[in-house]
Design a protein around this motif. Structure first.
Motif, PDB file in Angstrom:
ATOM      1  N   ARG A  64      27.448  30.682  26.845  1.00  0.00           N
ATOM      2  CA  ARG A  64      27.333  30.308  28.057  1.00  0.00           C
ATOM      3  C   ARG A  64      28.111  31.671  29.051  1.00  0.00           C
ATOM      4  O   ARG A  64      27.887  31.958  30.490  1.00  0.00           O
ATOM      5  CB  ARG A  64      27.636  29.334  29.650  1.00  0.00           C
ATOM      6  CG  ARG A  64      26.485  27.957  28.675  1.00  0.00           C
ATOM      7  CD  ARG A  64      24.995  27.817  29.940  1.00  0.00           C
ATOM      8  NE  ARG A  64      25.286  28.347  31.192  1.00  0.00           N
ATOM      9  CZ  ARG A  64      25.183  27.557  31.881  1.00  0.00           C
ATOM     10  NH1 ARG A  64      25.068  25.512  31.146  1.00  0.00           N
ATOM     11  NH2 ARG A  64      25.736  27.492  33.209  1.00  0.00           N
TER      12      ARG A  64
ATOM     13  N   THR B 279      25.547  37.945  29.642  1.00  0.00           N
ATOM     14  CA  THR B 279      26.408  36.367  29.403  1.00  0.00           C
ATOM     15  C   THR B 279      28.452  37.009  29.663  1.00  0.00           C
ATOM     16  O   THR B 279      28.350  38.035  29.770  1.00  0.00           O
ATOM     17  CB  THR B 279      26.565  36.277  27.604  1.00  0.00           C
ATOM     18  OG1 THR B 279      25.239  35.525  27.196  1.00  0.00           O
ATOM     19  CG2 THR B 279      27.691  34.811  27.620  1.00  0.00           C
TER      20      THR B 279
ATOM     21  N   GLU C 271      25.214  36.666  23.039  1.00  0.00           N
ATOM     22  CA  GLU C 271      24.130  37.114  23.074  1.00  0.00           C
ATOM     23  C   GLU C 271      22.787  35.781  22.945  1.00  0.00           C
ATOM     24  O   GLU C 271      22.317  35.734  24.211  1.00  0.00           O
ATOM     25  CB  GLU C 271      24.297  38.952  24.047  1.00  0.00           C
ATOM     26  CG  GLU C 271      22.726  39.011  24.752  1.00  0.00           C
ATOM     27  CD  GLU C 271      23.374  39.079  26.151  1.00  0.00           C
ATOM     28  OE1 GLU C 271      23.585  39.666  26.923  1.00  0.00           O
ATOM     29  OE2 GLU C 271      24.630  37.900  26.385  1.00  0.00           O
ATOM     30  N   ASP C 272      22.716  36.170  21.918  1.00  0.00           N
ATOM     31  CA  ASP C 272      21.473  35.573  21.695  1.00  0.00           C
ATOM     32  C   ASP C 272      21.381  34.020  21.184  1.00  0.00           C
ATOM     33  O   ASP C 272      20.531  33.293  21.190  1.00  0.00           O
ATOM     34  CB  ASP C 272      21.288  35.861  20.150  1.00  0.00           C
ATOM     35  CG  ASP C 272      20.423  38.002  20.078  1.00  0.00           C
ATOM     36  OD1 ASP C 272      20.217  38.260  20.993  1.00  0.00           O
ATOM     37  OD2 ASP C 272      20.385  37.935  19.162  1.00  0.00           O
ATOM     38  N   ASP C 273      22.471  33.766  21.616  1.00  0.00           N
ATOM     39  CA  ASP C 273      23.323  32.117  21.492  1.00  0.00           C
ATOM     40  C   ASP C 273      23.044  31.246  22.538  1.00  0.00           C
ATOM     41  O   ASP C 273      23.252  30.907  23.921  1.00  0.00           O
ATOM     42  CB  ASP C 273      24.285  31.958  21.035  1.00  0.00           C
ATOM     43  CG  ASP C 273      24.082  30.109  20.532  1.00  0.00           C
ATOM     44  OD1 ASP C 273      23.699  29.562  20.845  1.00  0.00           O
ATOM     45  OD2 ASP C 273      25.738  29.952  19.636  1.00  0.00           O
ATOM     46  N   GLU C 274      21.368  30.780  22.732  1.00  0.00           N
ATOM     47  CA  GLU C 274      21.586  29.639  23.902  1.00  0.00           C
ATOM     48  C   GLU C 274      22.547  28.810  24.106  1.00  0.00           C
ATOM     49  O   GLU C 274      22.522  28.469  26.143  1.00  0.00           O
ATOM     50  CB  GLU C 274      19.530  29.689  24.202  1.00  0.00           C
ATOM     51  CG  GLU C 274      19.080  30.356  24.004  1.00  0.00           C
ATOM     52  CD  GLU C 274      17.341  29.640  23.426  1.00  0.00           C
ATOM     53  OE1 GLU C 274      17.462  28.275  24.082  1.00  0.00           O
ATOM     54  OE2 GLU C 274      16.899  30.285  23.419  1.00  0.00           O
ATOM     55  N   ASP C 275      23.633  28.100  23.737  1.00  0.00           N
ATOM     56  CA  ASP C 275      23.943  27.581  23.598  1.00  0.00           C
ATOM     57  C   ASP C 275      25.430  27.910  24.310  1.00  0.00           C
ATOM     58  O   ASP C 275      26.372  27.386  25.197  1.00  0.00           O
ATOM     59  CB  ASP C 275      24.706  26.890  22.717  1.00  0.00           C
ATOM     60  CG  ASP C 275      23.237  25.994  22.058  1.00  0.00           C
ATOM     61  OD1 ASP C 275      22.939  25.558  23.073  1.00  0.00           O
ATOM     62  OD2 ASP C 275      23.234  25.765  21.076  1.00  0.00           O
TER      63      ASP C 275
ATOM     64  N   SER D  78      23.053  30.013  34.956  1.00  0.00           N
ATOM     65  CA  SER D  78      23.820  31.380  33.947  1.00  0.00           C
ATOM     66  C   SER D  78      22.291  32.249  33.953  1.00  0.00           C
ATOM     67  O   SER D  78      22.384  33.526  33.639  1.00  0.00           O
ATOM     68  CB  SER D  78      23.074  30.845  32.006  1.00  0.00           C
ATOM     69  OG  SER D  78      21.761  30.250  32.410  1.00  0.00           O
TER      70      SER D  78
END
Length: 257
Positions: free
Chosen positions: A50, A99, A44-48, A205
């Motif tokens: 989707r 996400t 959830e914290d990983d912006e990469d 997103s």
């Protein structure tokens, strides 16, 4: 990320979370629930990332249930604490992730396994999948949200029947009653999940996260889902994705979110 019971693969905006306890048919024990929470929190914290696909290892089970040996001796208070902690740590947490999470049900999804699949944003299944909530055959009821989410998905009458009989239904029956969206062969399951994920990733997103919050609001006690939709709709107008999406539409090109 290295875990004892979970495998994580990430590529091109897509994360695959694989519950990896094949000798136990991927049954949920306390350690696995804790690891899943940690995995989802990190993703959830990983912006990469989707879209997330959740599945089980092997071809027999998504999750065949909870590890009964861990709680067979529990008291009333311990049982209630088990359910509350599990719901907060994993099942409610997954449902409310910003996400999107797709459950790829690749075999048995029973008890806590079906409850985990139902906490995902939607489900697809292989044609060998079997689903059910057998808890009443053990003298207990579903405790990880099953009595709440199953009626939301299939209706009160069908949910009552499935829970009271402790029976299993086939993947095709699950599709017919709205529990899963698609049924395909084992070989086609993950490719279909990835295809759907790809279609999701073409969209905003930011807007998808807002849609998740708005849809979920309809099932919260004391919350007016229409009001949440209005608020989330308005918030979208202040985002870069809205500017890009509308500009791309007017310029007759694909948006670059």
């Amino acid at each position: 990320m290295n875990f004892e019971n979970i495998l994580v693969e990430k590529q091109n905006g897509l994360a695959r979370v694989i519950i990896n306890r094949p000798k136990k048919l991927n049954a949920l024990n306390k350690a696995t629930i804790e690891e899943l929470h940690e995995v989802f929190e990190s993703l959830e914290d990983d912006e990469d990332v989707r879209v997330i696909i959740l599945t089980g290892s092997g071809e027999k089970a998504f999750v065949a249930g909870a590890d009964i040996s861990e709680f067979a001796h529990f008291s009333i208070e311990e049982g209630a604490t088990l359910a509350r902690a599990g719901q907060e740590m994993l099942f409610d947490y997954v449902e409310n992730l910003a996400t999107p999470v797709i459950a790829a049900v690749n075999g048995f999804a029973l008890g806590g396994g079906l409850e985990l699949a139902m906490s995902c944003h939607f489900r697809i299944a292989s044609d060998n999948a079997k689903m059910g909530l057998p808890e009443v055959s053990l003298g207990v009821i579903p405790g990880y949200g099953g009595t709440q989410r199953l009626p939301q998905l299939v209706g009160k009458g069908k949910a009552m029947e499935l829970i009271m009989t402790a029976g299993m239904i086939s993947a095709q029956e699950a599709k017919e009653c709205g529990l899963v969206n698609h049924v395909v062969s084992q070989e086609e399951l993950l490719p279909l999940a990835e295809k759907i994920a790809g279609r999701i990733m073409r969209n905003s997103s930011v807007a998808i996260s807002a849609a998740i919050r708005a849809v979920n609001a309809n099932f919260e006690d004391g919350v007016n889902g229409f009001d949440i939709e209005i608020d989330e709709f308005g918030e979208c107008f202040g985002t870069e994705d809205f500017k890009e999406g509308t500009t791309a539409f007017l310029e007759k090109r694909k948006p670059n979110f």
